[in-house]
Write a protein that holds these residues in place. Sequence first.
Motif, PDB file in Angstrom:
ATOM      1  N   LEU A   1       0.830  -1.206   0.000  1.00  0.00           N
ATOM      2  CA  LEU A   1       0.000   0.000   0.000  1.00  0.00           C
ATOM      3  C   LEU A   1       0.867   1.259   0.000  1.00  0.00           C
ATOM      4  N   LEU A   2       1.939   1.237   0.764  1.00  0.00           N
ATOM      5  CA  LEU A   2       2.849   2.384   0.782  1.00  0.00           C
ATOM      6  C   LEU A   2       3.451   2.611  -0.603  1.00  0.00           C
ATOM      7  N   TYR A   3       3.878   1.540  -1.242  1.00  0.00           N
ATOM      8  CA  TYR A   3       4.433   1.641  -2.598  1.00  0.00           C
ATOM      9  C   TYR A   3       3.379   2.151  -3.580  1.00  0.00           C
ATOM     10  N   LEU A   4       2.161   1.627  -3.469  1.00  0.00           N
ATOM     11  CA  LEU A   4       1.084   2.013  -4.382  1.00  0.00           C
ATOM     12  C   LEU A   4       0.770   3.500  -4.277  1.00  0.00           C
ATOM     13  N   TYR A   5       0.544   3.982  -3.060  1.00  0.00           N
ATOM     14  CA  TYR A   5       0.155   5.383  -2.900  1.00  0.00           C
ATOM     15  C   TYR A   5       1.314   6.331  -3.183  1.00  0.00           C
ATOM     16  N   THR A   6       2.534   5.886  -2.940  1.00  0.00           N
ATOM     17  CA  THR A   6       3.686   6.708  -3.326  1.00  0.00           C
ATOM     18  C   THR A   6       3.747   6.851  -4.843  1.00  0.00           C
ATOM     19  N   GLY A   7       3.544   5.741  -5.543  1.00  0.00           N
ATOM     20  CA  GLY A   7       3.535   5.789  -7.001  1.00  0.00           C
ATOM     21  C   GLY A   7       2.409   6.650  -7.548  1.00  0.00           C
ATOM     22  N   LEU A   8       1.222   6.544  -6.944  1.00  0.00           N
ATOM     23  CA  LEU A   8       0.093   7.360  -7.392  1.00  0.00           C
ATOM     24  C   LEU A   8       0.354   8.846  -7.166  1.00  0.00           C
ATOM     25  N   ALA A   9       0.919   9.174  -6.008  1.00  0.00           N
ATOM     26  CA  ALA A   9       1.207  10.581  -5.720  1.00  0.00           C
ATOM     27  C   ALA A   9       2.235  11.140  -6.700  1.00  0.00           C
ATOM     28  N   LEU A  10       3.276  10.374  -6.987  1.00  0.00           N
ATOM     29  CA  LEU A  10       4.282  10.822  -7.955  1.00  0.00           C
ATOM     30  C   LEU A  10       3.669  10.991  -9.342  1.00  0.00           C
TER      31      LEU A  10
ATOM     32  N   GLY B   1       0.227  19.923 -16.958  1.00  0.00           N
ATOM     33  CA  GLY B   1      -0.992  20.602 -17.387  1.00  0.00           C
ATOM     34  C   GLY B   1      -2.277  19.852 -17.149  1.00  0.00           C
ATOM     35  N   SER B   2      -2.245  18.743 -16.424  1.00  0.00           N
ATOM     36  CA  SER B   2      -3.474  18.011 -16.154  1.00  0.00           C
ATOM     37  C   SER B   2      -4.361  18.812 -15.204  1.00  0.00           C
ATOM     38  N   ASP B   3      -5.679  18.607 -15.323  1.00  0.00           N
ATOM     39  CA  ASP B   3      -6.629  19.347 -14.495  1.00  0.00           C
ATOM     40  C   ASP B   3      -7.087  18.533 -13.288  1.00  0.00           C
ATOM     41  N   ILE B   4      -6.267  17.644 -12.811  1.00  0.00           N
ATOM     42  CA  ILE B   4      -6.627  16.823 -11.661  1.00  0.00           C
ATOM     43  C   ILE B   4      -6.828  17.704 -10.430  1.00  0.00           C
ATOM     44  N   ARG B   5      -7.810  17.361  -9.635  1.00  0.00           N
ATOM     45  CA  ARG B   5      -8.078  18.145  -8.427  1.00  0.00           C
ATOM     46  C   ARG B   5      -6.931  17.983  -7.428  1.00  0.00           C
ATOM     47  N   PRO B   6      -6.489  19.080  -6.796  1.00  0.00           N
ATOM     48  CA  PRO B   6      -5.372  18.991  -5.836  1.00  0.00           C
ATOM     49  C   PRO B   6      -5.665  18.072  -4.654  1.00  0.00           C
ATOM     50  N   TRP B   7      -6.945  17.940  -4.294  1.00  0.00           N
ATOM     51  CA  TRP B   7      -7.256  17.119  -3.121  1.00  0.00           C
ATOM     52  C   TRP B   7      -6.804  15.682  -3.294  1.00  0.00           C
ATOM     53  N   TRP B   8      -6.933  15.138  -4.507  1.00  0.00           N
ATOM     54  CA  TRP B   8      -6.610  13.727  -4.679  1.00  0.00           C
ATOM     55  C   TRP B   8      -5.124  13.472  -4.450  1.00  0.00           C
ATOM     56  N   ILE B   9      -4.290  14.459  -4.755  1.00  0.00           N
ATOM     57  CA  ILE B   9      -2.865  14.319  -4.450  1.00  0.00           C
ATOM     58  C   ILE B   9      -2.655  14.348  -2.935  1.00  0.00           C
ATOM     59  N   LYS B  10      -3.348  15.266  -2.267  1.00  0.00           N
ATOM     60  CA  LYS B  10      -3.250  15.331  -0.803  1.00  0.00           C
ATOM     61  C   LYS B  10      -3.772  14.042  -0.168  1.00  0.00           C
ATOM     62  N   HIS B  11      -4.825  13.490  -0.773  1.00  0.00           N
ATOM     63  CA  HIS B  11      -5.372  12.232  -0.259  1.00  0.00           C
ATOM     64  C   HIS B  11      -4.325  11.130  -0.301  1.00  0.00           C
ATOM     65  N   HIS B  12      -3.580  11.065  -1.385  1.00  0.00           N
ATOM     66  CA  HIS B  12      -2.557  10.030  -1.499  1.00  0.00           C
ATOM     67  C   HIS B  12      -1.409  10.273  -0.521  1.00  0.00           C
ATOM     68  N   TYR B  13      -1.122  11.533  -0.216  1.00  0.00           N
ATOM     69  CA  TYR B  13      -0.124  11.810   0.820  1.00  0.00           C
ATOM     70  C   TYR B  13      -0.599  11.268   2.175  1.00  0.00           C
ATOM     71  N   CYS B  14      -1.876  11.505   2.477  1.00  0.00           N
ATOM     72  CA  CYS B  14      -2.436  10.990   3.735  1.00  0.00           C
ATOM     73  C   CYS B  14      -2.396   9.464   3.760  1.00  0.00           C
ATOM     74  N   ALA B  15      -2.742   8.845   2.627  1.00  0.00           N
ATOM     75  CA  ALA B  15      -2.725   7.382   2.560  1.00  0.00           C
ATOM     76  C   ALA B  15      -1.297   6.846   2.689  1.00  0.00           C
TER      77      ALA B  15
ATOM     78  N   ILE C   1      -7.593   9.457  12.857  1.00  0.00           N
ATOM     79  CA  ILE C   1      -7.756  10.863  12.452  1.00  0.00           C
ATOM     80  C   ILE C   1      -7.569  11.018  10.948  1.00  0.00           C
ATOM     81  N   LEU C   2      -6.553  10.352  10.403  1.00  0.00           N
ATOM     82  CA  LEU C   2      -6.303  10.444   8.961  1.00  0.00           C
ATOM     83  C   LEU C   2      -7.477   9.887   8.153  1.00  0.00           C
ATOM     84  N   LEU C   3      -8.050   8.791   8.614  1.00  0.00           N
ATOM     85  CA  LEU C   3      -9.188   8.207   7.897  1.00  0.00           C
ATOM     86  C   LEU C   3     -10.383   9.156   7.884  1.00  0.00           C
ATOM     87  N   ILE C   4     -10.646   9.805   9.007  1.00  0.00           N
ATOM     88  CA  ILE C   4     -11.774  10.742   9.066  1.00  0.00           C
ATOM     89  C   ILE C   4     -11.520  11.940   8.157  1.00  0.00           C
TER      90      ILE C   4
END
Length: 211
Positions: free
Chosen positions: A18-27, A36-50, A166-169
Amino acid sequence: MWDGCLPALPVQLYQAWLLYLYTGLALRENILRANGSDIRPWWIKHHYCAMAMALISLTWEIEREPNCSQKQRGVQLFLKWAIMQGVAMLLQNRYQRQRLYTRIALGKARRMDVVWGETAGVDGQLLLLFPVLFILQGFEAYVGVLLLKTAFIGVVSEWQVVTCGILLIIMAAGNFANTVKTLVTKSRVKAKMKRGKSRQDLKSESPAKSS
């Protein structure tokens, strides 16, 4: 089979994955956004939390002890959430691949884009995807509350349990807010497309009547 106690090695290997997966997704998403992608910033923050949660979960004490079934309560809750998260990610991936392929074929998107906004179609898939996401987010918050509860009543009082709760909430609240925003955006875009189509129909009917 394990007398209520999960073996340490498979659990830790899964948490490392899971650590490897979310690190790869965040990168990957940071690279997409930089290009130039229009991805929402929250999803990157979500992967940092994960990422943080997966890293913290690796430090949980899950060795066999006389009371290991109680001590592993937090680990079991975390693993249930992770499994549900995996199912939701598979559904999201299937939906996004189909929508992005269609948009690229129509010349409306590039490979660096992500799926939201104009991709308001495929109602059948959305009817399946969004309820699953909302259920997952509710379960995510529920697991977070249970983790905090197990810590505060003294069942598993390690700091890892409190932090992961706390992170999950936080992730559940952020995911819910951004999913609702995406749903509203899709609805607005779909309504705009319908209005544009109706105007085109009216324009095409006017010359026919005048002739």
